[in-house]
Design an enzyme around this catalytic site. Structure first.
Site, PDB file in Angstrom:
ATOM      1  N   ASP A 220       0.872  -1.185   0.040  1.00 28.41           N
ATOM      2  CA  ASP A 220       0.110  -0.038   0.132  1.00 28.41           C
ATOM      3  C   ASP A 220       0.696   1.495   0.210  1.00 28.41           C
ATOM      4  OD1 ASP A 220      -2.250   1.858   0.290  1.00 28.41           O
ATOM      5  OD2 ASP A 220      -3.370  -0.190   0.664  1.00 28.41           O
TER       6      ASP A 220
ATOM      7  N   GLU B 264      -9.385   2.738  -5.850  1.00 28.48           N
ATOM      8  CA  GLU B 264      -9.084   4.337  -5.625  1.00 28.48           C
ATOM      9  C   GLU B 264      -7.605   4.879  -6.278  1.00 28.48           C
ATOM     10  OE1 GLU B 264     -10.774   4.481  -1.057  1.00 28.48           O
ATOM     11  OE2 GLU B 264      -8.726   3.782  -1.172  1.00 28.48           O
TER      12      GLU B 264
ATOM     13  N   HIS C 105      -2.672   3.389  -4.909  1.00 32.26           N
ATOM     14  CA  HIS C 105      -1.993   2.744  -3.513  1.00 32.26           C
ATOM     15  C   HIS C 105      -0.698   2.517  -3.778  1.00 32.26           C
ATOM     16  CE1 HIS C 105      -5.625   3.386  -1.056  1.00 32.26           C
ATOM     17  NE2 HIS C 105      -6.347   2.958  -1.852  1.00 32.26           N
TER      18      HIS C 105
END
Ligand code: TNX
Length: 541
Positions: free
Chosen positions: A197, A333, A270
């Site tokens: 991440d 995202e 990410h």
């Protein structure tokens, strides 16, 4: 009616209530069928186990003996194929068609215990039920008396998952194993390991050492909630990673417990930690840092050949380590800001005849999907991978509600349900005012319990694509393994019942009683947990 008759009636009534209660055993997830008799099987120090020796049951028997010895201090002698007088017998069913793939029968009589199944998995789950019974039927003097019982059981869903984010916070190998033990106890079969991440890259990749030299470490971490400004940081370097030997060891550990590990390598978003290590993979290379706060960041992998080469090489090592059919490639995202101003991305959009950056994301995921398919694997992605068209064979993980999952199932794709308001164990489980800091939301034990992974809008055929449900454990606000335990227990027990138990057998009242008994199991096995999960507060989520 005279007074005597009334008293007699009460006595009969309460006696029947008592036997009613005794008809339940404290197994979670609740089995399909339970019949309880009047005798008991008393466990003494002469426990022996025997099994048909097919090369694999012996290992399961050995696993169980170690478990019981470590946790209950009881030795079980391995009688191998010797049937005589063995107290626990593991048998393959003669007629396998009578059992589901993961089903089992557990028979407890005064004379001994027998577990029958069509597969090694079934036997394993039978042993987990037995283990729970041993833990919940032990008195203060450590004497175990199991009730006479005939239990027939099978799983409702074939995918039963728990996720863990080790990017935001990393946990020691011994905790990952402890987490896996809990999955086994509750008959989960999949561990979704979120390994990369923005805030940390946690898997050693030999070809790209900077991923762990640079990408596994952040200079400091945000203090308090991410939504609160001004930001305050702790000024302490934080990080770590799992080397390949540790990963192999964990995969083997999970395999022994019938658990598949699905690794997740996030892309295209990410990815700050990877970009800090290899800035050339960004559209606009800069002096990136491993992220120190939570959120969504604009710099993501650039959709260019160098990135694909890098990711493919990473995935080759990942596939070496993880034998799972599925590889999770994230997909969530990923802001398109940087792609909009990137000449390479715009050229790719033109060359491939794509409409916009959304379709470029789809191209990105499909290209990786094809690569993994060519290696015999399939991708799972978060529901954003729907946008711009789903890759062939992709399985969708529906997190922003259930709409994504519904749409994918209607298109004939497999789906794993993880909707935020039921399956996010980073949300509060009790009154936020008195709980330790969490991300927000409110997902009570009861809410998790009542979740039904199959949306009513789906036809029978479409519903077949719902493989099961999974809880996600994002760790922005979980800095220690004890806190992870606290956030997942007992909600994970409720999810186990969502995934395993047939809807007709689900019963909140019964679950509440059983879960209270499981608090004893958590104490016994040394897990932290929320001991006040039944209070409800008026907070919608
Ligand atoms: C959204 S769920 C994310 C994670 C966060 C989480 C916090 C998903 C696919 N992405 O990156 O940790 O919300 O609840």
């Amino acid at each position: 009616m005279n007074r005597f008759a009334i008293v007699a009636l009460f006595v009969v009534f309460f006696a029947s209530c008592r036997t009613q209660i005794k008809k339940e055993v404290d197994i979670i997830p609740r089995p399909q069928k339970i019949e309880i008799g009047n005798s008991v099987f008393k466990i003494n120090s002469n426990l022996t186990i025997n099994y048909e020796d097919d090369g694999s049951l012996g290992k399961t028997a050995d696993y169980f003996s170690r478990l019981v010895e470590n946790k209950l201090g009881l030795r079980i002698n391995d009688a191998g194929k010797e049937e005589n007088n063995s107290s626990i017998k593991l048998l393959y069913a003669d007629d396998k068609s009578l059992f589901g793939e993961e089903g089992y029968k557990l028979s407890i009589k005064e004379s001994g215990i027998k577990i029958t199944a069509a597969t090694g998995k079934g036997i394993f789950y039978g042993l987990q039920s037995l283990f729970q019974l041993m833990l919940t039927n032990r008195d203060e003097n450590d004497i175990i008396e199991l009730p006479e019982a005939e239990i027939a059981d099978d799983a409702m869903f074939k995918y039963r998952g728990m996720h863990l984010d080790v990017g935001r916070h990393i946990f020691p190998v011994r905790f990952i194993k402890k987490y896996i033990d809990l999955l086994a106890l509750y008959k989960f079969n999949t561990f979704h390991w979120h390994l990369t991440d923005d805030q940390g890259w946690r898997i050693e990749i030999k070809k790209y050492p900077r991923l762990t030299e640079i990408g596994a470490w952040r200079d400091q971490t945000l203090i308090g909630h991410g939504g609160k400004k001004p930001y305050k940081y702790d000024g302490e370097k934080y990080g770590g990673f799992y080397n390949q030997d540790e990963i192999r060891d964990i995969v083997k550990y999970a395999e022994e417990r019938k658990i598949t590990i699905i690794p997740e390598i996030e892309m295209p978003g990410h990815s700050m930690a990877a970009l800090a290590a290899y800035p050339e993979l960004a559209c606009h290379p800069a002096d990136f840092k491993v992220a120190e706060r939570w959120g969504v960041f604009d710099d993501i992998y650039c959709a260019k050949d160098e990135t694909f080469e890098f990711l493919e090489n990473v995935l080759l090592e990942v596939m070496e380590l993880f034998p799972s059919k599925y590889i999770h490639i994230g997909g969530d995202e990923a802001p398109k800001t940087k792609w909009k101003t990137s000449a390479v991305c715009q050229a790719t959009i033109k060359r491939e005849g794509l409409k916009d950056e959304q379709e470029l994301q789809s191209y990105f995921i499909q290209r990786i999907g094809k690569f993994l398919n060519a290696h015999g694997r399939s991708i799972i992605g978060w529901d954003e991978i729907l946008e711009g068209g789903l890759a062939a064979n992709a399985t969708l993980m529906s997190w922003r509600g259930t709409e994504g999952g519904i749409a994918a199932a209607m298109q004939g794709h497999d789906v794993i349900m993880t909707p935020g308001s039921y399956c996010y164990f980073d949300h509060y489980q009790a009154n936020p005012e008195t709980e330790p800091l969490a991300i927000g939301g409110y997902t009570s034990l009861e809410k998790v319990y009542y979740y039904n992974p199959i949306p009513d809008t789906l036809s029978r055929k479409e519903a077949k694509h719902i493989l099961g449900a999974q809880a996600n454990v994002w760790t922005e606000y979980m800095g220690t393994s004890e806190y992870v335990e606290y956030m997942i227990l007992p909600r994970m027990a409720a999810l186990a019942e969502v995934d395993w138990t047939y809807p007709a057998n689900k019963d909140w009242g019964s679950f509440k009683n059983r879960v209270k008994e499981h608090f004893r199991i958590y104490d016994e096995l040394g897990y932290d947990y929320c001991d006040h999960p039944f209070e409800t507060i008026n907070k919608p989520n």
